[in-house]
Design an enzyme around this catalytic site. Sequence first.
Site, PDB file in Angstrom:
ATOM      1  NE  ARG A 103      -2.222   0.841   3.859  1.00 16.19           N
ATOM      2  CZ  ARG A 103      -1.651   1.689   4.721  1.00 16.19           C
ATOM      3  NH1 ARG A 103      -1.510   2.970   4.399  1.00 16.19           N
ATOM      4  NH2 ARG A 103      -1.234   1.262   5.906  1.00 16.19           N
ATOM      5  CG  HIS A 162       7.003   1.581   0.446  1.00 13.47           C
ATOM      6  ND1 HIS A 162       7.521   2.857   0.539  1.00 13.47           N
ATOM      7  CD2 HIS A 162       6.948   1.104   1.710  1.00 13.47           C
ATOM      8  CE1 HIS A 162       7.778   3.125   1.806  1.00 13.47           C
ATOM      9  NE2 HIS A 162       7.435   2.088   2.544  1.00 13.47           N
ATOM     10  CE  LYS A 213       6.383   6.186   5.717  1.00 12.51           C
ATOM     11  NZ  LYS A 213       6.193   4.876   5.066  1.00 12.51           N
ATOM     12  CB  THR A 226      10.413   5.750  -1.937  1.00 14.92           C
ATOM     13  OG1 THR A 226      11.315   6.701  -1.363  1.00 14.92           O
ATOM     14  CG2 THR A 226      10.801   5.464  -3.387  1.00 14.92           C
ATOM     15  CG  HIS A 248      11.679  -1.135   6.449  1.00 16.59           C
ATOM     16  ND1 HIS A 248      11.152   0.058   6.884  1.00 16.59           N
ATOM     17  CD2 HIS A 248      13.033  -1.007   6.567  1.00 16.59           C
ATOM     18  CE1 HIS A 248      12.152   0.858   7.245  1.00 16.59           C
ATOM     19  NE2 HIS A 248      13.291   0.242   7.048  1.00 16.59           N
TER      20      HIS A 248
HETATM   21  N1  UM3 Z   1      11.260   6.297   3.475  1.00 16.60           N
HETATM   22  C1  UM3 Z   1      10.987   6.112   2.140  1.00 16.60           C
HETATM   23  N2  UM3 Z   1      11.783   6.727   1.223  1.00 16.60           N
HETATM   24  C2  UM3 Z   1      12.838   7.501   1.585  1.00 16.60           C
HETATM   25  C3  UM3 Z   1      13.104   7.675   2.935  1.00 16.60           C
HETATM   26  C4  UM3 Z   1      12.300   7.067   3.867  1.00 16.60           C
HETATM   27  O1  UM3 Z   1      10.030   5.391   1.784  1.00 16.60           O
HETATM   28  O2  UM3 Z   1      13.544   8.033   0.690  1.00 16.60           O
HETATM   29  C5  UM3 Z   1      10.407   5.613   4.479  1.00 16.60           C
HETATM   30  C6  UM3 Z   1      10.772   4.196   4.709  1.00 16.60           C
HETATM   31  C7  UM3 Z   1      10.294   3.946   6.122  1.00 16.60           C
HETATM   32  C8  UM3 Z   1      10.400   5.292   6.782  1.00 16.60           C
HETATM   33  O3  UM3 Z   1       8.947   3.577   6.111  1.00 16.60           O
HETATM   34  O4  UM3 Z   1      10.468   6.263   5.729  1.00 16.60           O
HETATM   35  C9  UM3 Z   1      11.605   5.428   7.694  1.00 16.60           C
HETATM   36  O5  UM3 Z   1      12.794   5.244   6.988  1.00 16.60           O
HETATM   37  P1  UM3 Z   1       8.435   2.052   6.021  1.00 16.60           P
HETATM   38  O6  UM3 Z   1       9.030   1.313   7.180  1.00 16.60           O
HETATM   39  O7  UM3 Z   1       6.954   2.185   6.089  1.00 16.60           O
HETATM   40  O8  UM3 Z   1       8.896   1.469   4.721  1.00 16.60           O
END
Ligand code: UM3
Length: 121
Positions: free
Chosen positions: A10, A12, A43, A47, A116
């Site tokens: 959802r 990414h 948030k 990405t 993640h």
């Molecule tokens: N995050 C991204 N892209 C970036 C930097 C950070 O998606 O360039 C997200 C990943 C993590 C959170 O979220 O920020 C902390 O790093 P997630 O655990 O939900 O993937």
Amino acid sequence: RESRHDKFLRQHVDFPKTNSELDARRYCNLMMQRRGMTATICKPSNTFIHGSHPDVDAICSDGGTYYTENYYDSSAYFPITACRIVGGSQSPPCNYRGRTNTQRVRVACINGEPVHFKAPL
Ligand code: UM3
């Protein structure tokens, strides 16, 4: 309840890219909201990977190379949109800056599925 993998998809994965005619800023402002990342707080960084679910899931197996701990780097280069909050807006309405790129991505895998997104590569 949403699984960690479903939450990863959802947050990414957006393929094919939604409203690809939008500039990156408008894309981020729309999609961060639509994918539920601006409900209570904005948030700060997120990405979106513009690759298919199977291609992104494969990073944890034959589509990726082991990095460290449970992190894997994709073999493929994916189009991505990186969204980052514009200074100040911590709570909605959230205002994002967007940047597009085509790059390998690093993800954390649990039970062979991405859960993640890892920021820099
Ligand atoms: N995050 C991204 N892209 C970036 C930097 C950070 O998606 O360039 C997200 C990943 C993590 C959170 O979220 O920020 C902390 O790093 P997630 O655990 O939900 O993937």
